[in-house]
Write an enzyme that holds these catalytic residues in place. Sequence first.
Site: not given
Ligand code: ZN
Length: 852
Positions: A273-274, A270-271, A304-305, A127, A327
């Site tokens: 979301e794949n 942070g992370a 969140h993810e 992303e 988001e």
């Molecule tokens: Zn996100």
Amino acid sequence: MPGTNLTRDEAATRAALLDVTSYAIDLDLTTGDKTFGSTTTIRFTCSEAGAETFADLVDATVHEITLNGEPVDPATAYADSRITLTGLAAENELVVRADCTYSRTGEGLHRFVDPADDRVYTYTQFEVPDARRVYTTFEQPDLKAPFQFTVTAPEGWKVVSNSPTPTPEPSAGDGQGGAAVWRFEPTKPLSTYVTAVVAGEYHEVLDVYHGKHGDIPLGHYCRQSLVEHLDVEELVKLTRQGFEFFEEAFAYPYPFGKYDQLYVPEYNMGAMENAGCITLRDEYLPRSRQDRSFYEFRNEVILHEMAHMWFGDLVTMKWWDDLWLNESFAEWACYHAAVEASEFTESWTGFTNARKNWAYRQDQLPSTHPIAADNVDLRAVEVNFDGITYAKGASVLKQLVAWVGLENFLVGVRAYFQEHEFGNTEFKDLLAALEKSSGRDLESWAQEWLQTAGVNTLAPEFELAEDGTYASFGVRQTADPDHPTLRRHRLGIGLYDEAGGRLVRRTSIEIDVHGDHTDVAELVGQQQPDLLLLNDGDLAYAKIRLDERSLATVVGGLATLDDSLARALCWGAAWDMTRDAEMSATDFVALVLSGIGSETDAFGVARIPGYAALAATLYSAPENRAALRSTWEQGLRKLLENAEPGSDHQLSFARAYAGAAHSDAALTDLERVLDGTLTFDGLAVDTDLRWTLLKGLARNGRADADRIAEELERDNTISGQEHAAAARAMRPTAEAKAEAWEIAMVRDDVPNETQRSVVLAFQQYGQDEVLAPYVEKYLAEADTLWERKGTQRASTALEFIFPKQLASQELLDRVDAWLDSSEANPAAKRYVREGRADVARALAAQAKDAQG
Ligand SMILES: [Zn+2]
């Protein structure tokens, strides 16, 4: 020349023309440590015979292109990060064989060799538009397709992707052995940006979640050198809590079969979301003692993810205009789930203490923008991963949930998932679902909150009768002249009185505020309270002001207010007033020193000392500064001494004291804590705290390169290397700054996370002489940095190495002249403008502090 840009119009044209049937991607990770083999086969239909379009591929050596069986010459077709495709048929097959480049910036396929044991780790991060650095794509979210990955890698590696990991087969044609092939099954239809491959010598722990819709296999992965820090039982517990909550709330089974969470090195965010293959920064596996805010935040990241698996991956935005919604929804959902389904039941207080302050700050910068940004191209999107998109969006979405009601909101969201599963949408599709479920017209709400920028300020306005009751009461609403929209707010107003040594809420009312003045008849005749708190309950997104009596109450006794959310609002109001030059830095530091010792919210304890440090150094009047810094330093020493052994307060104050230490006595303290001759009962001086203490010394010229090298020997890990680079950059010498500048701004071989550490360490308070030459150097770099270094490196550098510490009118004038004359990329100018705004704010706050 498009360069690596892509406009919304180009994407719309391509989406109208094409339908992608499938991707097959063959990656060979055994060809060396600079590049890897990448062969992509895309099958797609085209609605217009003979039409022309393009595929995307960045930084590749293309060996062979075949379109519908016919060779295409790469020398003419591949230019400018695009492959031109002409004479399209109704059904097409494109095959591109290329070598792509491993990344050291965390964009594309990042490759990392662990200094602890020389093991190799790779992972993708796509992303916004970086899948095209790894395979040939139509790089836009609305051309979804099933993806079939085949990965050749050294045997013995773990290879993880969106589909479940197959048993590897020996690589054909590899006589000596040593390589294997992982043939993954095709995925469900996905957008390119949520596809992923993670491959390397990862440690693997498998588990399973037995849910109401069936089993979900769970995987947890990390580097071998971090295995002892992988608290997998806790992570599995949090993951299960999340699935149980979301599958119920969304009434839709988890759509991607299995769920792997991979903790990876040198991660930019942070992370990510794949789909079914979450990557997270491996600093979330704590190697040293961390406070509760660390664990609270990690839980929010995990949730969140997970929320994105439905909102983002199952149903995906058509174009990046709706990045905010993607988001904001995940943000709202993670806090909601944390409160409802985990031990972190006060997460909304943390949201107020940390995230909302981020939103308010961002919303007052010259770069602020409507939540629903007009993202005309990729350049515009890439700088919008900011406090507006995440934190303001989530604050406003929280209001929307309150406005339509939680149950109606969830009913609408469930219908939305059902209707648009595996498809793409725009915001209006969600709005339509919510209007249907709630029966409310949401158009004007959306206009007011999403299409306009800026934050309103709400202040009490009243007259007192002779008996001390309110003769009149109203709420005054104001807006920045550049963003003059006044909005409707649902507002709680709390009245608190001192009783028995505590501040106790006498009553609280809820009203609707609109326009520049709202009469509040309910409060007329009420005795003026000791503390009048606007936005009690934190329903509104607005800055609030405390009247004179309330501010005196807060300064004198915030610690006696029992409600953590009410305290968070008071902290926030005081900090906003300081930033807005309505409260002096001296008073703010005094407030923090008196109240932080008994603060209970984890984020409050962790973050608020940082605000006070900024007040002491940057917002204080030059003539008050030495005294205020000394007050802050000595106050922290006392707080540290008096903190409960082993508490989060103790850890937070130890860190803050290391940051504030500048007197000979305090620096000697740091040396003595490091060598063990000074101890605080319950304070573990572990690896990360040692670095924090050593940086306090380095910043003040009390730790030289040899001393830093000695510490690095104790901790020769990638984290240790990053800390050491930062400590070297903090030293107050011309040589240290020159060396750090080279690493931060010039060299190309420095990995992303090391560069970030140096950038963050470079500008230090009280080093004016050695930092002065870097104003001109910064501006000279800013002219062209974006083009030379790319989004990741350039944005990090321009934002954090801006010479804020040198705040002065001369600096403002110089930056203004640069802004008028420079032809730098608009994204680069954005960061310079933000730095300028911070300097102007600091000068105003200094003037306020000078008045006392
Ligand atoms: Zn996100």
